[in-house]
Write a protein that holds these residues in place. Structure first.
Motif, PDB file in Angstrom:
ATOM      1  N   ASP A 181       0.886  -1.301  -0.221  1.00  0.00           N
ATOM      2  CA  ASP A 181      -0.003   0.093  -0.095  1.00  0.00           C
ATOM      3  C   ASP A 181       0.788   1.393   0.053  1.00  0.00           C
ATOM      4  O   ASP A 181       0.772   2.271  -0.691  1.00  0.00           O
ATOM      5  N   TYR A 182       2.065   1.122   0.657  1.00  0.00           N
ATOM      6  CA  TYR A 182       2.757   2.507   0.879  1.00  0.00           C
ATOM      7  C   TYR A 182       3.507   2.631  -0.509  1.00  0.00           C
ATOM      8  O   TYR A 182       3.949   3.836  -1.051  1.00  0.00           O
ATOM      9  N   LYS A 184       2.609   1.775  -3.462  1.00  0.00           N
ATOM     10  CA  LYS A 184       1.585   2.352  -4.476  1.00  0.00           C
ATOM     11  C   LYS A 184       1.501   3.873  -4.202  1.00  0.00           C
ATOM     12  O   LYS A 184       1.271   4.774  -5.164  1.00  0.00           O
ATOM     13  N   LYS A 185       1.343   4.208  -3.131  1.00  0.00           N
ATOM     14  CA  LYS A 185       1.117   5.635  -2.772  1.00  0.00           C
ATOM     15  C   LYS A 185       2.156   6.442  -3.019  1.00  0.00           C
ATOM     16  O   LYS A 185       2.138   7.589  -3.086  1.00  0.00           O
ATOM     17  N   HIS A 186       3.736   6.042  -2.894  1.00  0.00           N
ATOM     18  CA  HIS A 186       4.600   6.920  -3.005  1.00  0.00           C
ATOM     19  C   HIS A 186       5.217   6.358  -4.239  1.00  0.00           C
ATOM     20  O   HIS A 186       6.629   6.892  -4.598  1.00  0.00           O
TER      21      HIS A 186
END
Length: 455
Positions: A181-182, A184-186
């Motif tokens: 998830d991290y 993807k967001k970054h």
């Protein structure tokens, strides 16, 4: 690396080259020697049988019988079949990592404890960052081994990649999903997930890795195996291959493997390509695997391409160009330049690493040089230069008796070693002067006997 196997096969090659023509009888004798060499190298018996059968079939074909040099042709057949056994027949693309997915591309690392997974994650992150220009995030799902998370954080920082923190109290699947998830967001290009190893194969470990795999659906699942395991590597590879949809293999510690059997066995057992090999403890000690080049090295033909790649990676091109311009314009070669030359060689992996990539004939030609002793002398030389003042480095002619004593004391060596190093520097300086004048052949002659450690 692979020394015993290389030496044994070199004797076979010598015998083959002495034959005037190839017959079923002498071919059988030679193949018996090849079989013994492979078994001694701890290659799995099924892999040996397949290789010998394929070589025999090709060797007794028309292409060899009609050859003017049948011995050489048989060497060629052995080389081709060795390469095929290690995956050359899968094609070049099979040994490449796949990024054919929506970023981030997830790489799951699996293997036994002690195989070098965590260090390999760091090496792979460095490779992807520098060679493939990828933004890389690493995460440790190893919640069992003390300090595993901290170790990965350290190596990730050393290579300049990003690290996603986790805790020993977290569940591996939760860690992997949070890291994804991290990533993807970054906007990370690649996420590398380091998983827990065990001292042996057990069902709980396999179920846990399978659960992580199912949760994050990696595009690459790499099996990391210690090349020094020998036959045990085969059993381990089979167990992991049965439990996980592996996409490739990473062989670690190949530089310490005197037998090399794992390199020849793992691909045969898993049917999956070897994608990388770990060849040194340093974080740049990871090489893309090339089956044909590895076969050449096993047969003592060397790996000149790897030598060129080492030179390209280790060389500071700008510094080398500056030195070339300096010499051309009449500048004086000084101790700072000498130190730069030593550093360049160290960055290429040192003398023993370079020698390993040369063909056997060239290695034999340099066999009078004690590589371990030479490496020590190179380190001492660097220590002596570090003990000099800036003025002494730029003007070595200032170094007389009292200065020599101070330099020797500072570097922890005898004064005779300072004298020897200064003599070698004088030779190098003289060679540089000849380069300025274009006297290349004179320079080559003057290089004879200059290698440290030559006896």
């Amino acid at each position: 690396m692979l020394d015993n196997l290389t030496q044994r096969l070199a004797k076979v090659v010598k015998t083959m080259r002495g034959e005037a023509r190839l017959t079923e009888s002498n071919t059988a004798d030679m193949l018996r020697e090849v079989r013994m060499a492979l078994l001694e190298a701890d290659v799995a018996l099924p892999a040996v049988r397949e290789l010998i059968a394929r070589v025999k079939e090709k060797a007794m074909g028309e292409e060899v019988i009609s050859s003017l040099t049948p011995g050489q042709a048989l060497v060629g057949v052995v080389q081709k079949e060795l390469a095929a056994l290690m995956g050359a027949d899968l094609g070049e693309e099979a040994s490449q990592l796949s990024f054919n997915c929506q970023p981030p591309a997830i790489i799951l690392m699996a293997g036994l404890q002690g195989a070098g997974k965590t260090t390999t994650v760091g090496k792979l992150a460095k490779y992807l960052k520098e060679q493939k220009k990828k933004k890389v995030l690493t995460v440790s799902a190893d919640v069992y081994r003390p300090a595993a998370i901290g170790q990965l954080q350290t190596v990730t920082a050393q290579v300049g990649a990003d690290f996603f923190p986790s805790l020993p109290t977290d569940k591996p699947v939760d860690i992997a999903l949070a890291a994804l998830d991290y990533a993807k967001k970054h906007y990370h290009d690649v996420l590398i997930v380091d998983t827990a190893g065990r001292l042996g194969i057990d069902e709980a470990m396999m179920q846990e890795i399978a659960a992580v795999h199912a949760a994050i659906k990696p595009i690459e699942t790499l099996f990391v195996v210690d090349a020094m395991l020998g036959q045990d590597a085969v059993n381990t590879a089979k167990a992991f291959n049965d439990a996980l949809p592996l996409t490739g293999v990473v062989l670690t510690k190949l530089d310490g493997d005197a037998r090399g059997g794992a390199a020849l066995s793992v691909r045969h057992i898993t049917g999956k390509p070897i994608k990388f090999v770990g060849v040194a403890e340093k974080l740049d000690g990871l090489e893309s695997f090339d089956a044909t080049r590895m076969a050449n090295r096993i047969l003592g033909m060397g790996d000149i391409l790897a030598l060129v790649e080492s030179a390209q990676k280790g060389m500071d091109v700008a510094a080398a160009q500056d030195l070339a311009h300096k010499i051309k314009d009449g500048g004086k070669f000084d101790m700072n330049d000498f130190k730069m030359q030593i550093s360049q060689m160290k960055n290429m992996g040192g003398l023993s690493s370079l020698m390993d990539k040369l063909p056997a004939q060239m290695q034999q030609a340099a066999s009078g040089a004690n590589m371990d002793q030479a490496e020590k002398q190179v380190r001492r030389m660097e220590g002596m230069i570090n003990s000099m003042t800036p003025q002494e480095r730029s003007k070595p002619e200032l170094i007389k008796a009292s200065r020599k004593r101070r330099i020797a004391a500072g570097a922890g060596v005898q004064i005779q070693e300072v004298n020897r190093m200064l003599a070698q520097f004088d030779q190098m300086q003289s060679m540089m002067k000849k380069l300025r004048g274009g006297g290349m052949m004179k320079m080559l002659r003057s290089m004879k006997g200059m290698m440290p450690g030559k006896r």
